[in-house]
Design an enzyme around this catalytic site. Structure first.
Site, PDB file in Angstrom:
ATOM      1  N   SER A  25       1.077  -1.222  -0.078  1.00  0.00           N
ATOM      2  CA  SER A  25      -0.086  -0.002   0.007  1.00  0.00           C
ATOM      3  C   SER A  25       0.779   1.163  -0.025  1.00  0.00           C
ATOM      4  O   SER A  25       0.680   2.179  -0.844  1.00  0.00           O
ATOM      5  CB  SER A  25      -0.853  -0.144   1.354  1.00  0.00           C
ATOM      6  OG  SER A  25      -1.721  -0.929   1.165  1.00  0.00           O
TER       7      SER A  25
ATOM      8  N   GLY B  79      -5.411  -3.723  -7.758  1.00  0.00           N
ATOM      9  CA  GLY B  79      -6.837  -2.995  -7.628  1.00  0.00           C
ATOM     10  C   GLY B  79      -6.475  -1.831  -6.955  1.00  0.00           C
ATOM     11  O   GLY B  79      -7.033  -0.640  -7.330  1.00  0.00           O
TER      12      GLY B  79
ATOM     13  N   ARG C 139     -13.125  -7.018 -11.344  1.00  0.00           N
ATOM     14  CA  ARG C 139     -13.142  -6.437 -10.210  1.00  0.00           C
ATOM     15  C   ARG C 139     -14.041  -4.939 -10.173  1.00  0.00           C
ATOM     16  O   ARG C 139     -13.880  -4.330 -11.216  1.00  0.00           O
ATOM     17  CB  ARG C 139     -11.882  -6.242  -9.399  1.00  0.00           C
ATOM     18  CG  ARG C 139     -11.405  -7.513  -9.129  1.00  0.00           C
ATOM     19  CD  ARG C 139      -9.924  -7.270  -8.324  1.00  0.00           C
ATOM     20  NE  ARG C 139     -10.492  -6.788  -6.930  1.00  0.00           N
ATOM     21  CZ  ARG C 139      -9.195  -6.429  -6.225  1.00  0.00           C
ATOM     22  NH1 ARG C 139      -7.859  -6.555  -6.640  1.00  0.00           N
ATOM     23  NH2 ARG C 139      -9.475  -5.816  -5.074  1.00  0.00           N
TER      24      ARG C 139
ATOM     25  N   SER D 113     -13.345   1.307   2.584  1.00  0.00           N
ATOM     26  CA  SER D 113     -12.492   0.834   1.409  1.00  0.00           C
ATOM     27  C   SER D 113     -11.311   1.905   1.659  1.00  0.00           C
ATOM     28  O   SER D 113     -11.841   3.158   1.180  1.00  0.00           O
ATOM     29  CB  SER D 113     -13.090   0.856   0.266  1.00  0.00           C
ATOM     30  OG  SER D 113     -12.294   0.959  -0.944  1.00  0.00           O
TER      31      SER D 113
ATOM     32  N   ASP E  90      -6.974  -8.236   4.464  1.00  0.00           N
ATOM     33  CA  ASP E  90      -6.093  -8.877   3.787  1.00  0.00           C
ATOM     34  C   ASP E  90      -5.819 -10.312   4.294  1.00  0.00           C
ATOM     35  O   ASP E  90      -5.008 -10.907   3.651  1.00  0.00           O
ATOM     36  CB  ASP E  90      -5.140  -8.312   3.037  1.00  0.00           C
ATOM     37  CG  ASP E  90      -5.296  -7.038   1.985  1.00  0.00           C
ATOM     38  OD1 ASP E  90      -6.320  -7.024   1.569  1.00  0.00           O
ATOM     39  OD2 ASP E  90      -4.776  -5.985   1.936  1.00  0.00           O
TER      40      ASP E  90
ATOM     41  N   LYS F 152     -12.228  -9.164  -3.613  1.00  0.00           N
ATOM     42  CA  LYS F 152     -10.806  -9.163  -3.642  1.00  0.00           C
ATOM     43  C   LYS F 152     -10.254  -9.556  -5.129  1.00  0.00           C
ATOM     44  O   LYS F 152     -10.726  -9.885  -5.997  1.00  0.00           O
ATOM     45  CB  LYS F 152     -10.153  -9.762  -2.500  1.00  0.00           C
ATOM     46  CG  LYS F 152     -10.386  -8.695  -1.197  1.00  0.00           C
ATOM     47  CD  LYS F 152      -9.938  -7.722  -1.240  1.00  0.00           C
ATOM     48  CE  LYS F 152     -10.457  -6.664   0.039  1.00  0.00           C
ATOM     49  NZ  LYS F 152     -10.043  -5.546   0.051  1.00  0.00           N
TER      50      LYS F 152
ATOM     51  N   ARG G  86     -12.591 -14.439  -2.305  1.00  0.00           N
ATOM     52  CA  ARG G  86     -11.644 -14.848  -1.142  1.00  0.00           C
ATOM     53  C   ARG G  86     -12.529 -15.583  -0.183  1.00  0.00           C
ATOM     54  O   ARG G  86     -11.878 -16.614   0.613  1.00  0.00           O
ATOM     55  CB  ARG G  86     -10.693 -13.930  -0.461  1.00  0.00           C
ATOM     56  CG  ARG G  86      -9.506 -13.592  -1.084  1.00  0.00           C
ATOM     57  CD  ARG G  86      -8.758 -12.569  -0.406  1.00  0.00           C
ATOM     58  NE  ARG G  86      -7.355 -12.310  -1.202  1.00  0.00           N
ATOM     59  CZ  ARG G  86      -6.720 -11.198  -1.101  1.00  0.00           C
ATOM     60  NH1 ARG G  86      -7.070 -10.388  -0.104  1.00  0.00           N
ATOM     61  NH2 ARG G  86      -5.894 -11.083  -2.019  1.00  0.00           N
TER      62      ARG G  86
END
Ligand code: S3P
Length: 448
Positions: free
Chosen positions: A29, A101, A129, A174, A326, A353, A357
């Protein structure tokens, strides 16, 4: 270039414990954001510890295509000569974000307030996605978007010439959507305001300040209101990227499950909005300690010391999901070895994701002899004796599923194979080699 060749792998119980002192690659990130903010700053920024995984290399290429100079000086050491806020130029080519993403959503935010045409695409996983979650709020600034049905990539963007500031309450927790709006707000006059009912990772807020932007965060109960003053003069800044706690997670769970193991993982990012898994594992009985805590470029960092521990089941309430979003596949693997039944609540977001997932994690465990259920958006894992193992896991172009399956194989009764470990390179290049290097004797992770 997309990850092309499939790479099946198999993991088996090692002949010896996992022991050693290691580092994990840079935070994904923070690496994306460092490249993007540096490209929007005036002057030359140096980034060290950059994750050189496929996802981040896509962002580097995109920022280059938008006019920034992005150069690798040495391994994990990069230099970015930025164009200043509003200074990016129209890319000549389609921007291919691969599997990422984060790259796709954040870049869409940048493009929304730049008055030119650009097209984004990605690999088969990313093209499936949802992008509507950024398209809808960003359209309010005056940007125009054309996409495939359901807001899927490829996505064409014509950025606004005179963007209007956005004021938006996030309907889903998000950090990618929040960050896309803040990035759009950089080249927008006035105040951009984002309200998040549940706190998500705040690396964008921290790094915006680091590059000289004015960002304020107000808390109203559990809601955070983030306000950014538009068109700041971002000045070049050096960034030292901490080790990725989401990558450390796989080694930590591996060490917890393999008897006799003890690892020290140095320089891991410890942002509280990322460390939900560590708290959860401690509640499960993990001997996981932190030492040498310090601040590095506005982000807390420290060393983690983990020792093999018996685990017991826990309940993970929905409000803890954003802080460990995650980490559920690998937590589910840990839960399969824990005494009792673990319930992980409110995992709707896992369905969008790199793969679905929620379904894929349940399938991975079930195929390897674990009793598991999905109830609504909750995942229930019945733990106990080490799972049978012995299956080939489907990884669906998802790096975290692949690594979780391999961690399962390190402690299950029979080896666990994955159909494709190539996507591990998106976030954790060298994962298998690093893990194999912790064990004396034959490599536990190998080609089948
Ligand atoms: C990320 C935010 C999260 C996370 C992803 C990285 C980020 O996604 O799952 O791996 O860097 O902002 P969402 O924003 O979809 O929750």
């Amino acid at each position: 270039m997309h990850i092309a060749a499939t790479r099946p792998l198999i993991a088996r119980r090692p002949a010896a414990p996992l022991l050693g002192t290691i580092r994990v690659p840079g935070d994904k990130s923070i690496s994306h954001r460092a490249l993007m903010f540096a490209a929007l700053a005036v002057g030359e920024s140096r980034i060290s510890g950059l994750l050189e995984g496929e996802d981040v290399l896509r962002t580097a290429a995109a920022m280059r295509a938008l006019g920034a100079e992005v150069v690798q000086d040495a391994p994990e050491t990069w230099r970015v000569a930025g164009r200043g806020v509003g200074g990016l130029v129209e890319p000549a080519e389609v921007l291919d974000m691969g599997n990422s993403g984060t790259a796709a959503r954040l870049l869409t935010g940048i493009l929304a307030s730049h008055p030119f045409f650009a097209v984004l695409t990605g690999d088969a996983s990313l093209r499936g996605r949802p992008m509507q979650r950024v398209i809808d709020p960003l359209a309010a600034c005056g940007a125009r978007f054309l996409s495939r049905a359901g807001g899927r990539l490829p996505l064409a963007v014509v950025g606004a010439r005179d963007p209007l500031p956005l004021d938006y309450r996030l309907p889903v927790p998000s950090a990618q959507v929040k960050s896309a709006l803040l990035l759009c707000g950089l080249n927008t006059p006035g105040l951009t305001r984002v309200e998040e009912p549940e706190a998500t990772r705040d690396h964008s807020e921290n790094m915006l300040r680091h590059f000289g932007a004015e960002v304020s965060v107000q808390a109203q109960g559990s809601t955070r209101i983030i306000t950014l003053a538009g068109q700041p003069h971002l000045r070049a800044a050096d960034v030292v990227v901490p080790g990725d706690p989401s990558s450390a997670a796989f080694l930590i769970v591996a060490a917890l499950l393999v008897p006799g193991s003890r690892l020290r993982i140095e320089g891991v990012g410890l942002n509280v909005l990322r460390c939900g898994l560590f708290a959860m594992l401690r509640e499960m009985g993990a001997d996981l300690r932190t030492e040498n805590q310090r601040l590095q470029g506005g982000e807390p960092v420290g060393d983690l010391i983990v020792t093999h521990s018996p685990l017991r089941a826990v309940e993970v309430p929905a409000e803890r999901a954003p802080g460990m979003i995650d980490e559920f596949p690998v937590l589910a693997v840990a839960a399969a070895f824990a005494e009792g039944t673990t319930r992980m609540c409110g995992l709707k977001e896992l369905r969008v994701k790199e793969s679905d997932r929620l379904t894929a994690t349940a399938a991975l465990l079930a195929a390897n002899g674990v009793r598991v259920e999905i109830e609504g958006d909750d995942l229930i894992v019945h733990g106990g004796r080490p799972p049978a193992g012995g299956a080939m896991a489907q990884t669906h172009m998802d790096h975290r599923l692949a690594m979780s399956a391999l961690v399962l194989g390190l402690a299950a009764q029979a080896p666990v194979a994955v159909d494709d470990g190539a996507f591990i390179d998106t976030s954790f290049p060298g994962f298998a080699a690093l893990l194999n290097g912790l064990v004396e004797g034959p490599a536990p992770i190998a080609a089948p």
